[in-house]
Design a protein around this motif. Structure first.
Motif, PDB file in Angstrom:
ATOM      1  N   ARG A 128      -2.880  11.762   1.203  1.00 13.36           N
ATOM      2  CA  ARG A 128      -1.644  12.177   0.534  1.00 13.36           C
ATOM      3  C   ARG A 128      -1.668  11.545  -0.858  1.00 13.36           C
ATOM      4  NH1 ARG A 128       3.181  12.128   3.976  1.00 13.36           N
ATOM      5  NH2 ARG A 128       3.032  14.369   3.788  1.00 13.36           N
ATOM      6  N   PHE A 129      -1.214  12.296  -1.851  1.00 17.02           N
ATOM      7  CA  PHE A 129      -1.150  11.751  -3.198  1.00 17.02           C
ATOM      8  C   PHE A 129       0.246  11.937  -3.753  1.00 17.02           C
ATOM      9  CE2 PHE A 129      -2.477  16.137  -3.564  1.00 17.02           C
ATOM     10  CZ  PHE A 129      -1.730  16.622  -4.601  1.00 17.02           C
ATOM     11  N   SER A 130       0.555  11.184  -4.809  1.00 16.81           N
ATOM     12  CA  SER A 130       1.854  11.308  -5.458  1.00 16.81           C
ATOM     13  C   SER A 130       1.670  11.290  -6.963  1.00 16.81           C
ATOM     14  CB  SER A 130       2.781  10.165  -5.041  1.00 16.81           C
ATOM     15  OG  SER A 130       2.481   8.996  -5.764  1.00 16.81           O
ATOM     16  N   ARG A 131       2.706  11.630  -7.660  1.00 15.91           N
ATOM     17  CA  ARG A 131       2.616  11.643  -9.113  1.00 15.91           C
ATOM     18  C   ARG A 131       2.532  10.248  -9.704  1.00 15.91           C
ATOM     19  NH1 ARG A 131       8.295  14.212 -10.766  1.00 15.91           N
ATOM     20  NH2 ARG A 131       8.757  14.401  -8.589  1.00 15.91           N
ATOM     21  N   TYR A 132       2.764   9.216  -8.892  1.00 20.47           N
ATOM     22  CA  TYR A 132       2.732   7.841  -9.392  1.00 20.47           C
ATOM     23  C   TYR A 132       1.428   7.131  -9.081  1.00 20.47           C
ATOM     24  CZ  TYR A 132       7.522   9.129  -9.718  1.00 20.47           C
ATOM     25  OH  TYR A 132       8.660   9.817 -10.000  1.00 20.47           O
ATOM     26  N   GLY A 133       0.553   7.748  -8.333  1.00 24.76           N
ATOM     27  CA  GLY A 133      -0.775   7.212  -8.122  1.00 24.76           C
ATOM     28  C   GLY A 133      -0.844   5.906  -7.371  1.00 24.76           C
ATOM     29  N   SER A 134      -0.009   5.720  -6.363  1.00 20.33           N
ATOM     30  CA  SER A 134      -0.043   4.453  -5.639  1.00 20.33           C
ATOM     31  C   SER A 134      -1.266   4.352  -4.748  1.00 20.33           C
ATOM     32  CB  SER A 134       1.212   4.295  -4.781  1.00 20.33           C
ATOM     33  OG  SER A 134       1.185   5.193  -3.703  1.00 20.33           O
ATOM     34  N   GLY A 135      -1.826   5.490  -4.341  1.00 23.22           N
ATOM     35  CA  GLY A 135      -2.998   5.473  -3.489  1.00 23.22           C
ATOM     36  C   GLY A 135      -2.687   5.216  -2.031  1.00 23.22           C
ATOM     37  N   THR A 136      -1.412   5.121  -1.674  1.00 25.58           N
ATOM     38  CA  THR A 136      -1.047   4.904  -0.278  1.00 25.58           C
ATOM     39  C   THR A 136      -0.050   5.955   0.141  1.00 25.58           C
ATOM     40  OG1 THR A 136       0.789   3.458  -0.848  1.00 25.58           O
ATOM     41  CG2 THR A 136      -1.324   2.398  -0.478  1.00 25.58           C
ATOM     42  N   MET A 137       0.099   6.122   1.435  1.00 27.38           N
ATOM     43  CA  MET A 137       1.114   7.035   1.947  1.00 27.38           C
ATOM     44  C   MET A 137       2.474   6.423   1.636  1.00 27.38           C
ATOM     45  SD  MET A 137      -0.483   9.546   3.471  1.00 27.38           S
ATOM     46  CE  MET A 137       0.020  10.229   5.021  1.00 27.38           C
ATOM     47  N   MET A 138       3.375   7.215   1.106  1.00 26.99           N
ATOM     48  CA  MET A 138       4.690   6.705   0.742  1.00 26.99           C
ATOM     49  C   MET A 138       5.732   7.189   1.723  1.00 26.99           C
ATOM     50  SD  MET A 138       4.783   7.022  -3.359  1.00 26.99           S
ATOM     51  CE  MET A 138       4.664   8.781  -3.340  1.00 26.99           C
ATOM     52  N   GLU A 139       6.712   6.345   1.986  1.00 32.58           N
ATOM     53  CA  GLU A 139       7.836   6.732   2.816  1.00 32.58           C
ATOM     54  C   GLU A 139       9.055   6.863   1.922  1.00 32.58           C
ATOM     55  OE1 GLU A 139       8.576   4.307   6.201  1.00 32.58           O
ATOM     56  OE2 GLU A 139       6.441   3.963   6.520  1.00 32.58           O
ATOM     57  N   PHE A 140       9.602   8.069   1.850  1.00 28.38           N
ATOM     58  CA  PHE A 140      10.797   8.274   1.056  1.00 28.38           C
ATOM     59  C   PHE A 140      12.001   8.189   1.992  1.00 28.38           C
ATOM     60  CE2 PHE A 140       7.649  10.116  -1.697  1.00 28.38           C
ATOM     61  CZ  PHE A 140       8.034   9.613  -2.919  1.00 28.38           C
ATOM     62  N   ALA A 141      12.668   7.079   1.940  1.00 29.97           N
ATOM     63  CA  ALA A 141      13.885   6.861   2.716  1.00 29.97           C
ATOM     64  C   ALA A 141      14.860   6.183   1.764  1.00 29.97           C
ATOM     65  CB  ALA A 141      13.581   6.008   3.931  1.00 29.97           C
ATOM     66  N   GLN A 142      15.714   5.316   2.252  1.00 25.96           N
ATOM     67  CA  GLN A 142      16.612   4.577   1.372  1.00 25.96           C
ATOM     68  C   GLN A 142      15.804   3.762   0.373  1.00 25.96           C
ATOM     69  OE1 GLN A 142      19.660   6.206   2.089  1.00 25.96           O
ATOM     70  NE2 GLN A 142      20.447   4.231   1.560  1.00 25.96           N
ATOM     71  N   ASP A 143      14.831   3.008   0.864  1.00 21.76           N
ATOM     72  CA  ASP A 143      13.960   2.218  -0.011  1.00 21.76           C
ATOM     73  C   ASP A 143      12.578   2.834  -0.022  1.00 21.76           C
ATOM     74  OD1 ASP A 143      15.769   0.216  -0.761  1.00 21.76           O
ATOM     75  OD2 ASP A 143      15.431  -0.851   1.123  1.00 21.76           O
ATOM     76  N   LEU A 144      11.936   2.758  -1.174  1.00 21.39           N
ATOM     77  CA  LEU A 144      10.562   3.219  -1.264  1.00 21.39           C
ATOM     78  C   LEU A 144       9.652   2.022  -1.011  1.00 21.39           C
ATOM     79  CD1 LEU A 144      10.789   5.400  -4.463  1.00 21.39           C
ATOM     80  CD2 LEU A 144      10.427   6.194  -2.151  1.00 21.39           C
ATOM     81  N   GLU A 145       8.733   2.185  -0.075  1.00 23.32           N
ATOM     82  CA  GLU A 145       7.796   1.120   0.208  1.00 23.32           C
ATOM     83  C   GLU A 145       6.449   1.538  -0.328  1.00 23.32           C
ATOM     84  OE1 GLU A 145       7.765  -0.167   4.227  1.00 23.32           O
ATOM     85  OE2 GLU A 145       9.927   0.067   4.402  1.00 23.32           O
ATOM     86  N   MET A 146       5.929   0.780  -1.285  1.00 19.52           N
ATOM     87  CA  MET A 146       4.636   1.076  -1.881  1.00 19.52           C
ATOM     88  C   MET A 146       3.869  -0.223  -2.036  1.00 19.52           C
ATOM     89  SD  MET A 146       5.477   3.760  -4.827  1.00 19.52           S
ATOM     90  CE  MET A 146       6.205   5.309  -4.464  1.00 19.52           C
ATOM     91  N   SER A 147       2.549  -0.107  -1.988  1.00 25.86           N
ATOM     92  CA  SER A 147       1.739  -1.304  -2.096  1.00 25.86           C
ATOM     93  C   SER A 147       1.542  -1.720  -3.551  1.00 25.86           C
ATOM     94  CB  SER A 147       0.387  -1.086  -1.429  1.00 25.86           C
ATOM     95  OG  SER A 147      -0.319  -0.076  -2.107  1.00 25.86           O
ATOM     96  N   HIS A 148       1.652  -0.820  -4.467  1.00 30.74           N
ATOM     97  CA  HIS A 148       1.432  -1.135  -5.876  1.00 30.74           C
ATOM     98  C   HIS A 148       2.777  -1.231  -6.576  1.00 30.74           C
ATOM     99  CE1 HIS A 148       0.036  -0.560 -10.036  1.00 30.74           C
ATOM    100  NE2 HIS A 148      -1.051  -1.153  -9.586  1.00 30.74           N
ATOM    101  N   GLN A 149       3.051  -2.381  -7.165  1.00 36.08           N
ATOM    102  CA  GLN A 149       4.370  -2.637  -7.742  1.00 36.08           C
ATOM    103  C   GLN A 149       4.728  -1.645  -8.852  1.00 36.08           C
ATOM    104  OE1 GLN A 149       4.874  -6.563  -9.326  1.00 36.08           O
ATOM    105  NE2 GLN A 149       7.047  -6.293  -9.684  1.00 36.08           N
TER     106      GLN A 149
END
Length: 109
Positions: free
Chosen positions: A35-56
């Protein structure tokens, strides 16, 4: 034996996994589903109340995006709909057959 690559975009991981299972019948050399995103975190993202990503930095960009404010329609461009990428390596003798399998499974090549 020469090999060819296929890059296909899907709407869901399940669609991509279905195509990958069918490609295995053709003896796919290798494949991956990401899975990819426009922000390039390189990890699967969970879109809920808070966004949890490995790259700050990716987390900051995602949280600042107007589409996350609740005041936007979210149509700011970027990957919408087809954010699952199936990458496959197949023998060139079955390349056209493999592309047809991917397209029939809902993939966009």
């Amino acid at each position: 034996m020469a090999e060819k690559n296929i890059l296909a975009y899907f709407k869901s991981p399940e669609e991509a996994e279905g195509a990958a299972r069918k490609l295995q019948a053709l003896r796919v050399v290798d494949y991956s589903i990401d899975r990819f995103s426009r922000y390039g975190s390189g990890t699967m993202m969970e879109f809920a109340q808070d966004l949890e990503m490995s790259h700050q930095s990716a987390g900051i960009m995602a949280k600042a995006d107007p589409s996350n404010s609740g005041m936007s329609d979210g149509g700011q461009g970027g990957p919408t709909g087809r954010d699952i990428l199936l990458t496959a390596v197949v023998d060139e003798n079955v390349h056209h057959q493999a592309m047809k399998i991917v397209e029939d499974a809902g993939g966009m090549i």
